[in-house]
Scaffold this motif. Structure first.
Motif, PDB file in Angstrom:
ATOM      1  N   UNK A 146      61.441   3.279  61.520  1.00 19.05           N
ATOM      2  CA  UNK A 146      62.462   3.835  62.503  1.00 19.05           C
ATOM      3  C   UNK A 146      62.748   3.660  63.726  1.00 19.05           C
ATOM      4  N   UNK A 147      63.878   3.430  64.690  1.00 17.08           N
ATOM      5  CA  UNK A 147      63.462   3.691  66.442  1.00 17.08           C
ATOM      6  C   UNK A 147      64.782   3.295  66.515  1.00 17.08           C
ATOM      7  N   UNK A 148      64.697   4.670  67.885  1.00 21.25           N
ATOM      8  CA  UNK A 148      65.885   4.934  68.083  1.00 21.25           C
ATOM      9  C   UNK A 148      65.946   4.440  69.476  1.00 21.25           C
ATOM     10  N   UNK A 149      64.748   3.553  70.029  1.00 22.65           N
ATOM     11  CA  UNK A 149      64.774   3.042  71.155  1.00 22.65           C
ATOM     12  C   UNK A 149      65.273   2.305  71.479  1.00 22.65           C
ATOM     13  N   UNK A 150      66.616   2.804  72.178  1.00 20.09           N
ATOM     14  CA  UNK A 150      67.916   1.288  72.368  1.00 20.09           C
ATOM     15  C   UNK A 150      67.271  -0.242  72.783  1.00 20.09           C
ATOM     16  N   UNK A 151      66.636   0.480  73.592  1.00 20.85           N
ATOM     17  CA  UNK A 151      65.866  -1.081  74.651  1.00 20.85           C
ATOM     18  C   UNK A 151      64.903  -2.402  73.747  1.00 20.85           C
ATOM     19  N   UNK A 152      64.494  -1.779  72.542  1.00 23.33           N
ATOM     20  CA  UNK A 152      63.586  -2.279  71.929  1.00 23.33           C
ATOM     21  C   UNK A 152      64.734  -2.657  71.051  1.00 23.33           C
ATOM     22  N   UNK A 153      65.884  -1.652  70.597  1.00 26.77           N
ATOM     23  CA  UNK A 153      67.307  -2.823  69.348  1.00 26.77           C
ATOM     24  C   UNK A 153      67.282  -3.610  70.217  1.00 26.77           C
ATOM     25  N   UNK A 154      67.879  -3.313  70.985  1.00 28.37           N
ATOM     26  CA  UNK A 154      68.187  -4.822  71.995  1.00 28.37           C
ATOM     27  C   UNK A 154      67.672  -5.759  71.578  1.00 28.37           C
ATOM     28  N   UNK A 155      66.624  -5.303  72.063  1.00 30.88           N
ATOM     29  CA  UNK A 155      65.559  -6.875  72.675  1.00 30.88           C
ATOM     30  C   UNK A 155      65.434  -7.606  70.886  1.00 30.88           C
ATOM     31  N   UNK A 156      65.127  -6.641  69.932  1.00 32.72           N
ATOM     32  CA  UNK A 156      64.958  -7.576  68.593  1.00 32.72           C
ATOM     33  C   UNK A 156      66.918  -8.579  68.482  1.00 32.72           C
ATOM     34  N   UNK A 157      67.781  -7.393  68.334  1.00 36.01           N
ATOM     35  CA  UNK A 157      69.217  -8.448  69.142  1.00 36.01           C
ATOM     36  C   UNK A 157      69.365  -9.901  69.620  1.00 36.01           C
ATOM     37  N   UNK A 158      68.765  -9.363  70.765  1.00 33.69           N
ATOM     38  CA  UNK A 158      68.205 -10.860  71.685  1.00 33.69           C
ATOM     39  C   UNK A 158      67.679 -12.280  71.079  1.00 33.69           C
ATOM     40  N   UNK A 159      66.421 -11.411  70.483  1.00 36.41           N
ATOM     41  CA  UNK A 159      65.929 -12.458  69.816  1.00 36.41           C
ATOM     42  C   UNK A 159      66.150 -13.222  68.471  1.00 36.41           C
ATOM     43  N   UNK A 160      67.212 -12.186  67.807  1.00 33.97           N
ATOM     44  CA  UNK A 160      67.880 -12.761  66.833  1.00 33.97           C
ATOM     45  C   UNK A 160      68.361 -13.885  67.327  1.00 33.97           C
ATOM     46  N   UNK A 161      69.390 -13.561  68.561  1.00 34.90           N
ATOM     47  CA  UNK A 161      71.010 -15.040  68.656  1.00 34.90           C
ATOM     48  C   UNK A 161      70.635 -15.487  69.203  1.00 34.90           C
ATOM     49  N   UNK A 162      68.872 -14.950  69.711  1.00 29.53           N
ATOM     50  CA  UNK A 162      68.764 -16.487  70.538  1.00 29.53           C
ATOM     51  C   UNK A 162      67.970 -17.882  69.379  1.00 29.53           C
ATOM     52  N   UNK A 163      67.752 -16.825  68.230  1.00 30.13           N
ATOM     53  CA  UNK A 163      67.604 -17.786  67.249  1.00 30.13           C
ATOM     54  C   UNK A 163      68.504 -18.671  66.503  1.00 30.13           C
ATOM     55  N   UNK A 164      69.250 -18.142  65.645  1.00 32.42           N
ATOM     56  CA  UNK A 164      71.231 -18.121  65.903  1.00 32.42           C
ATOM     57  C   UNK A 164      71.011 -19.236  66.625  1.00 32.42           C
ATOM     58  N   UNK A 165      71.261 -18.825  68.231  1.00 32.94           N
ATOM     59  CA  UNK A 165      71.811 -19.954  68.790  1.00 32.94           C
ATOM     60  C   UNK A 165      71.020 -21.069  68.906  1.00 32.94           C
ATOM     61  N   UNK A 166      69.583 -21.218  68.979  1.00 33.40           N
ATOM     62  CA  UNK A 166      68.816 -23.013  68.322  1.00 33.40           C
ATOM     63  C   UNK A 166      69.330 -23.224  67.450  1.00 33.40           C
ATOM     64  N   UNK A 167      69.451 -22.343  66.252  1.00 30.55           N
ATOM     65  CA  UNK A 167      70.187 -23.173  64.775  1.00 30.55           C
ATOM     66  C   UNK A 167      71.235 -23.992  65.718  1.00 30.55           C
ATOM     67  N   UNK A 168      72.120 -23.839  65.845  1.00 29.47           N
ATOM     68  CA  UNK A 168      73.678 -23.836  66.028  1.00 29.47           C
ATOM     69  C   UNK A 168      72.960 -25.484  67.026  1.00 29.47           C
ATOM     70  N   UNK A 169      72.486 -25.197  67.959  1.00 29.17           N
ATOM     71  CA  UNK A 169      72.526 -25.940  68.988  1.00 29.17           C
ATOM     72  C   UNK A 169      71.809 -27.514  67.906  1.00 29.17           C
ATOM     73  N   UNK A 170      71.869 -27.355  67.239  1.00 29.53           N
ATOM     74  CA  UNK A 170      70.209 -28.697  66.347  1.00 29.53           C
ATOM     75  C   UNK A 170      71.116 -28.548  65.034  1.00 29.53           C
ATOM     76  N   UNK A 171      72.046 -28.283  64.729  1.00 27.52           N
ATOM     77  CA  UNK A 171      72.941 -29.029  63.883  1.00 27.52           C
ATOM     78  C   UNK A 171      74.655 -28.744  64.897  1.00 27.52           C
ATOM     79  N   UNK A 172      74.595 -28.802  66.032  1.00 33.19           N
ATOM     80  CA  UNK A 172      76.134 -29.384  66.971  1.00 33.19           C
ATOM     81  C   UNK A 172      77.202 -28.879  66.692  1.00 33.19           C
ATOM     82  N   UNK A 173      76.600 -27.166  66.545  1.00 35.59           N
ATOM     83  CA  UNK A 173      77.282 -26.646  66.228  1.00 35.59           C
ATOM     84  C   UNK A 173      78.305 -25.651  66.748  1.00 35.59           C
ATOM     85  N   UNK A 174      79.129 -24.634  66.678  1.00 34.12           N
ATOM     86  CA  UNK A 174      78.912 -23.605  67.860  1.00 34.12           C
ATOM     87  C   UNK A 174      80.454 -22.562  67.033  1.00 34.12           C
TER      88      UNK A 174
END
Length: 186
Positions: A146-174
């Motif tokens: 468990x973590x309450x470190x806001x910076x760490x949690x934000x970085x994980x959200x950012x990392x996951x959203x970047x992975x999703x964005x990459x997949x969307x671009x690869x599929x030509x989707x928005x």
């Protein structure tokens, strides 16, 4: 619908307002109106909190349900369109429904057809089982501890959203909707 509302509240401790109809436009308007009705009832009872409405538009009564409402309830009618409709003397949905579709199309282009259909209770699309083919792309992770470190949690959200964005671009989707889910240790 009532069972869904209860389940959402039991699991997430949030209220939801639901509108039920044969098409998306009427369901959206019913949901929005259910919130207004719920708020008014809460004020009458001197209660506070978020609205918790449920409104069903009976099959075949869509046009009748929409008729007395202001045109602004139709999804997609923003300030500019409302002002343009007002200039034409069109302030209620029943007036919009009775306006010649060709005239609306001359003024608003293809949106005129949508406005006419929506005002007549036909909505943008009828709901059907095949509508459930919505595509989604998601990513999730579970922390090792468990973590309450806001910076760490934000970085994980950012990392996951970047992975999703990459997949969307690869599929030509928005994306049209973004959901974030976070589970607490308790």
């Amino acid at each position: 619908a009532a069972a869904i509302k209860r389940a959402v509240y039991e699991e997430l401790k949030i209220t939801v307002s639901i509108g039920i109809s044969s098409n998306r436009v009427c369901a959206k308007v019913a949901s929005d109106l259910s919130k207004v009705i719920a708020r008014a009832e809460m004020e009458r009872r001197r209660q506070t909190g978020p609205p918790n409405g449920l409104l069903v538009v009976p099959l075949g009564k869509e046009k009748e349900f929409l008729a007395p409402l202001p045109v602004s309830v139709i999804p997609g009618i923003g300030k500019r369109t409302a002002v343009a409709l007002d200039a034409l003397g069109i302030r209620t949905v029943d007036r919009l429904a009775s306006t010649d579709e060709r005239a609306l199309t001359r003024i608003f282009g293809v949106t005129g057809t949508y406005l006419h259909e929506a005002a007549n209770g036909r909505g943008s699309r009828e709901l059907a089982e095949e509508d459930r083919d919505a595509k989604s792309i998601s990513r999730s992770t579970t922390f090792a501890s468990d973590s309450a470190d806001a910076d760490f949690i934000f970085s994980v959200f950012f990392y996951l959203s970047e992975k999703i964005a990459r997949d969307l671009r690869a599929e030509g989707l928005v994306a049209s909707t973004i959901n974030v889910k976070m589970r607490y240790s308790d």
